[in-house]
Design a protein around this motif. Structure first.
Motif, PDB file in Angstrom:
ATOM      1  N   GLY A  40     -71.683  39.569  -0.684  1.00 57.21           N
ATOM      2  CA  GLY A  40     -72.278  38.747   0.297  1.00 57.21           C
ATOM      3  C   GLY A  40     -73.587  38.456  -0.615  1.00 57.21           C
ATOM      4  O   GLY A  40     -73.563  38.104  -1.920  1.00 57.21           O
ATOM      5  N   ASP A  41     -74.883  38.662   0.247  1.00 57.40           N
ATOM      6  CA  ASP A  41     -75.991  38.402  -0.565  1.00 57.40           C
ATOM      7  C   ASP A  41     -76.366  39.844  -1.507  1.00 57.40           C
ATOM      8  O   ASP A  41     -75.859  40.783  -1.117  1.00 57.40           O
ATOM      9  N   GLY A  42     -77.255  39.492  -2.565  1.00 54.75           N
ATOM     10  CA  GLY A  42     -77.481  40.471  -3.396  1.00 54.75           C
ATOM     11  C   GLY A  42     -78.382  41.616  -2.974  1.00 54.75           C
ATOM     12  O   GLY A  42     -78.467  41.686  -1.684  1.00 54.75           O
ATOM     13  N   SER A  43     -78.768  42.264  -3.853  1.00 52.43           N
ATOM     14  CA  SER A  43     -79.770  43.546  -3.565  1.00 52.43           C
ATOM     15  C   SER A  43     -81.077  43.205  -3.702  1.00 52.43           C
ATOM     16  O   SER A  43     -81.604  42.225  -4.435  1.00 52.43           O
ATOM     17  N   TYR A  44     -81.867  43.546  -2.591  1.00 49.17           N
ATOM     18  CA  TYR A  44     -83.569  43.024  -2.758  1.00 49.17           C
ATOM     19  C   TYR A  44     -84.481  44.185  -2.463  1.00 49.17           C
ATOM     20  O   TYR A  44     -83.987  45.220  -1.840  1.00 49.17           O
ATOM     21  N   LEU A  45     -85.518  43.974  -3.103  1.00 52.28           N
ATOM     22  CA  LEU A  45     -86.812  44.899  -2.645  1.00 52.28           C
ATOM     23  C   LEU A  45     -87.930  44.318  -1.941  1.00 52.28           C
ATOM     24  O   LEU A  45     -88.345  43.367  -2.385  1.00 52.28           O
TER      25      LEU A  45
ATOM     26  N   ASP B 246     -86.434  31.487   0.638  1.00 52.09           N
ATOM     27  CA  ASP B 246     -86.389  33.031   0.119  1.00 52.09           C
ATOM     28  C   ASP B 246     -85.800  33.875   1.072  1.00 52.09           C
ATOM     29  O   ASP B 246     -85.749  33.586   2.511  1.00 52.09           O
ATOM     30  N   VAL B 247     -85.522  35.152   0.772  1.00 52.99           N
ATOM     31  CA  VAL B 247     -85.015  36.418   1.602  1.00 52.99           C
ATOM     32  C   VAL B 247     -86.109  37.027   2.119  1.00 52.99           C
ATOM     33  O   VAL B 247     -86.825  37.360   1.296  1.00 52.99           O
ATOM     34  N   GLY B 248     -86.120  36.817   3.320  1.00 54.83           N
ATOM     35  CA  GLY B 248     -87.128  37.649   3.953  1.00 54.83           C
ATOM     36  C   GLY B 248     -86.915  39.137   4.226  1.00 54.83           C
ATOM     37  O   GLY B 248     -85.830  39.703   4.663  1.00 54.83           O
ATOM     38  N   CYS B 249     -87.995  40.162   4.320  1.00 56.22           N
ATOM     39  CA  CYS B 249     -87.521  41.649   4.573  1.00 56.22           C
ATOM     40  C   CYS B 249     -87.160  41.485   6.142  1.00 56.22           C
ATOM     41  O   CYS B 249     -87.694  40.956   6.820  1.00 56.22           O
TER      42      CYS B 249
ATOM     43  N   MET C 142     -88.695  38.541  -0.310  1.00 58.90           N
ATOM     44  CA  MET C 142     -88.111  39.976  -1.374  1.00 58.90           C
ATOM     45  C   MET C 142     -87.822  39.452  -2.562  1.00 58.90           C
ATOM     46  O   MET C 142     -87.400  38.219  -2.861  1.00 58.90           O
ATOM     47  N   THR C 143     -87.894  40.519  -3.552  1.00 61.12           N
ATOM     48  CA  THR C 143     -87.344  40.045  -4.898  1.00 61.12           C
ATOM     49  C   THR C 143     -85.966  40.567  -5.049  1.00 61.12           C
ATOM     50  O   THR C 143     -85.701  41.779  -4.695  1.00 61.12           O
ATOM     51  N   TRP C 144     -85.230  39.954  -5.756  1.00 61.01           N
ATOM     52  CA  TRP C 144     -83.854  40.390  -5.978  1.00 61.01           C
ATOM     53  C   TRP C 144     -83.721  41.515  -6.883  1.00 61.01           C
ATOM     54  O   TRP C 144     -84.623  41.510  -8.020  1.00 61.01           O
ATOM     55  N   ARG C 145     -82.799  42.221  -6.910  1.00 65.10           N
ATOM     56  CA  ARG C 145     -82.260  43.259  -7.807  1.00 65.10           C
ATOM     57  C   ARG C 145     -80.723  43.446  -8.185  1.00 65.10           C
ATOM     58  O   ARG C 145     -80.202  42.649  -7.668  1.00 65.10           O
ATOM     59  N   LEU C 146     -80.562  43.946  -9.649  1.00 63.30           N
ATOM     60  CA  LEU C 146     -79.335  44.069  -9.828  1.00 63.30           C
ATOM     61  C   LEU C 146     -78.501  44.659  -8.885  1.00 63.30           C
ATOM     62  O   LEU C 146     -78.708  45.565  -8.210  1.00 63.30           O
TER      63      LEU C 146
ATOM     64  N   GLY D 134     -74.598  29.763   5.062  1.00 65.58           N
ATOM     65  CA  GLY D 134     -73.906  30.938   4.481  1.00 65.58           C
ATOM     66  C   GLY D 134     -73.999  31.106   3.044  1.00 65.58           C
ATOM     67  O   GLY D 134     -73.447  32.214   2.679  1.00 65.58           O
ATOM     68  N   ASP D 135     -74.495  30.184   2.386  1.00 59.70           N
ATOM     69  CA  ASP D 135     -74.668  30.537   0.969  1.00 59.70           C
ATOM     70  C   ASP D 135     -75.681  31.407   0.627  1.00 59.70           C
ATOM     71  O   ASP D 135     -76.529  31.788   1.483  1.00 59.70           O
ATOM     72  N   VAL D 136     -75.293  32.424  -0.267  1.00 57.48           N
ATOM     73  CA  VAL D 136     -76.417  33.565  -0.586  1.00 57.48           C
ATOM     74  C   VAL D 136     -77.400  32.797  -1.372  1.00 57.48           C
ATOM     75  O   VAL D 136     -77.314  31.815  -2.142  1.00 57.48           O
ATOM     76  N   ARG D 137     -78.520  33.557  -1.503  1.00 60.96           N
ATOM     77  CA  ARG D 137     -79.819  33.184  -2.239  1.00 60.96           C
ATOM     78  C   ARG D 137     -79.689  33.807  -3.665  1.00 60.96           C
ATOM     79  O   ARG D 137     -79.636  32.867  -4.689  1.00 60.96           O
ATOM     80  N   HIS D 138     -79.624  34.875  -3.942  1.00 63.53           N
ATOM     81  CA  HIS D 138     -79.224  35.493  -5.098  1.00 63.53           C
ATOM     82  C   HIS D 138     -78.054  36.448  -5.044  1.00 63.53           C
ATOM     83  O   HIS D 138     -78.227  37.416  -4.380  1.00 63.53           O
ATOM     84  N   ILE D 139     -77.629  36.494  -6.444  1.00 64.07           N
ATOM     85  CA  ILE D 139     -76.283  37.513  -6.628  1.00 64.07           C
ATOM     86  C   ILE D 139     -76.189  37.662  -8.127  1.00 64.07           C
ATOM     87  O   ILE D 139     -75.643  36.810  -8.931  1.00 64.07           O
TER      88      ILE D 139
END
Length: 356
Positions: free
Chosen positions: A121-126, A149-152, A159-163, A311-316
C-alpha cells in the motif's frame, strides 16, 4: 535445473527466460497470451507453449521432471473499478491456487513468485512528533485542493517517507494489490502444508526494452516515452513529488536467477519475501525528465497537472538490504542511465505463433 516459467512470453517473463537459459537452466515456458498483456504482442520465439495456469491438465503434463517453478503469470492493472475484481481473482488468485495444487500433486516443492511493491500500500512514514506512523488513505477533498502529502493520523502534520522493509504490514489499496497479497498468502500456506519452499520477489517499478506500450502493463515510464514520441509533453500527476524506485528489467531477471538458486537451500515449509528494487529513490517528475533526456532534440518539458487518482499511494520506496544480504542481489542499472536509455530501446513487437 529444469524450470517451469509461467508468463514466459511477457515483458518480464521474456527477460527472465533469457537469463535463466544463459545460466544453463532448461526452461519450460508457458503463457496464456491474454489480450490485456499482449495486445501489442510479445515475441515468443517458438519456445513458449500457449496454456493457462488455471488448466490443471496442462500443468500435470508440464510439471513432471521440473525442479523449480518461476511464476510470473498475472493479470496486472490499477484496479480502479470494481469491474476489475473478477479478472484479478480469476487469473491471480485462482491461477496461483491451481498451480500450487498441481505442484503438490507432482511433488514439485520449490517456487519463485513474482509479487509486487503494491502489497505494502502506501509506504513507511515518520512524524516529527509521533515517530513512525502508518499512512491512512488520503482525503479526497485535500487532494482536490492540491494537498498531496500524507499527514500524521494523530496530529495531521505532514510526514516524511522512510524505506520500506519486507516485514512492513501489507495494506493493499487496489484489487490488483489485494490479489498479489493473496498470492503470497497462498504460497506461504502451501509451503507450510507441504514442506515446500517459496520466495516472493516484490518488484518495484520495472522498465526496459520489450516493455509494452499503451496497455495496462505499460507503466508510467512507457507512458512518458509514448507522449514524447508523439511530440507531447509527459503529463505528471499530483505535484510530481511522488517518490518511487524504478528497477531495470535486466536487474529483475537477475534477481529471479538468484532466487531460483537460493530457494533450493531454504528451510522446508518456509517462504521469504524480498524487495527487488534499484535502491535509488526518484520522484515521478524526475522520471519524466530522465526519459526525456534520451530523446533526440529538445524534449517538451513535463507538465505537472495536479490531477490524481483516488487510492494512489504518495510514496513507496523500498529497502534493498535484505535482498543484498540474503540473495546477493544488487541492481546494476541506475535510473540515471537506464531511463534515458529506455527512451531509445525497442518496445514489444507482435507475437510470433506459439506452440500448442
Amino acid at each position: 535445473m529444469r524450470i517451469l516459467l509461467t508468463g514466459a512470453a511477457g515483458f518480464i517473463g521474456s527477460a527472465v527466460r533469457t537469463t535463466l537459459r544463459e545460466a544453463g537452466h532448461e526452461v519450460v515456458g508457458l503463457d496464456a497470451f491474454i489480450p490485456q498483456a499482449h495486445s501489442t504482442g510479445a515475441t515468443a520465439g517458438g519456445c513458449v507453449a500457449e496454456g493457462d495456469v488455471r488448466d490443471a491438465d496442462e500443468l500435470a503434463r508440464l510439471l513432471p521432471g521440473v525442479d523449480v517453478v518461476c511464476h510470473q503469470a498475472a493479470m496486472v492493472g490499477a484496479g480502479a473499478t470494481a469491474a476489475d475484481l473478477p479478472l484479478f481473482a480469476a487469473h491471480n488468485d485462482l491461477g496461483t491456487a491451481t498451480l500450487l495444487a498441481a505442484m503438490a500433486e507432482a511433488r514439485v516443492g520449490k517456487l519463485v513468485l513474482a509479487s509486487s511493491m503494491v502489497v505494502y500500500g502506501d509506504g513507511s512514514y515518520l512524524c516529527p512528533e509521533h515517530d513512525r506512523q502508518a499512512a491512512t488513505v488520503r482525503d479526497l477533498e485535500a487532494l482536490r485542493a492540491g494537498s498531496f502529502d500524507v499527514g500524521c493520523p494523530r496530529c495531521g502534520t505532514p510526514m516524511t517517507w522512510r524505506l520500506v522493509e519486507e516485514d512492513a504490514p501489507l495494506t493493499p489499496r487496489s484489487g490488483y494489490a489485494a490479489s498479489k497479497v493473496a498470492q503470497e498468502h497462498y504460497c506461504a500456506a502451501w509451503a507450510r502444508q507441504t514442506g515446500a519452499r517459496a520466495v516472493a520477489l516484490r518488484y518495484h517499478n520495472v522498465y526496459g526494452p520489450g516493455m509494452p506500450a499503451d496497455t495496462p502493463y505499460s507503466g508510467v515510464a512507457a507512458l512518458f516515452r509514448s507522449a514524447l514520441e508523439h511530440g507531447n509533453p509527459p503529463r505528471v500527476f499530483e505535484d510530481g513529488g511522488q517518490m518511487r524506485d524504478f528497477v531495470h528489467v535486466d536487474d529483475v531477471a537477475a534477481a529471479n536467477l538468484l532466487a531460483v538458486e537460493a530457494v533450493t537451500s531454504m528451510a522446508p515449509g518456509s517462504q521469504a519475501p524480498y524487495n527487488v528494487c534499484s535502491g535509488v529513490a526518484i520522484s515521478v517528475a524526475e522520471v519524466a525528465g530522465l526519459v526525456g533526456r534520451g530523446v533526440v532534440g529538445p524534449p517538451p518539458e513535463p507538465v505537472v497537472t495536479g490531477e490524481f487518482r483516488p487510492g494512489d499511494v504518495r510514496h513507496i520506496v523500498a529497502s534493498p538490504d535484505k535482498a543484498r544480504r540474503e540473495l546477493g542481489f544488487a541492481a546494476r542499472v541506475p535510473p540515471s542511465t537506464g531511463l534515458p536509455r529506455f527512451s531509445r530501446e525497442p518496445l514489444r513487437q507482435k507475437a510470433l505463433p506459439t506452440i500448442r
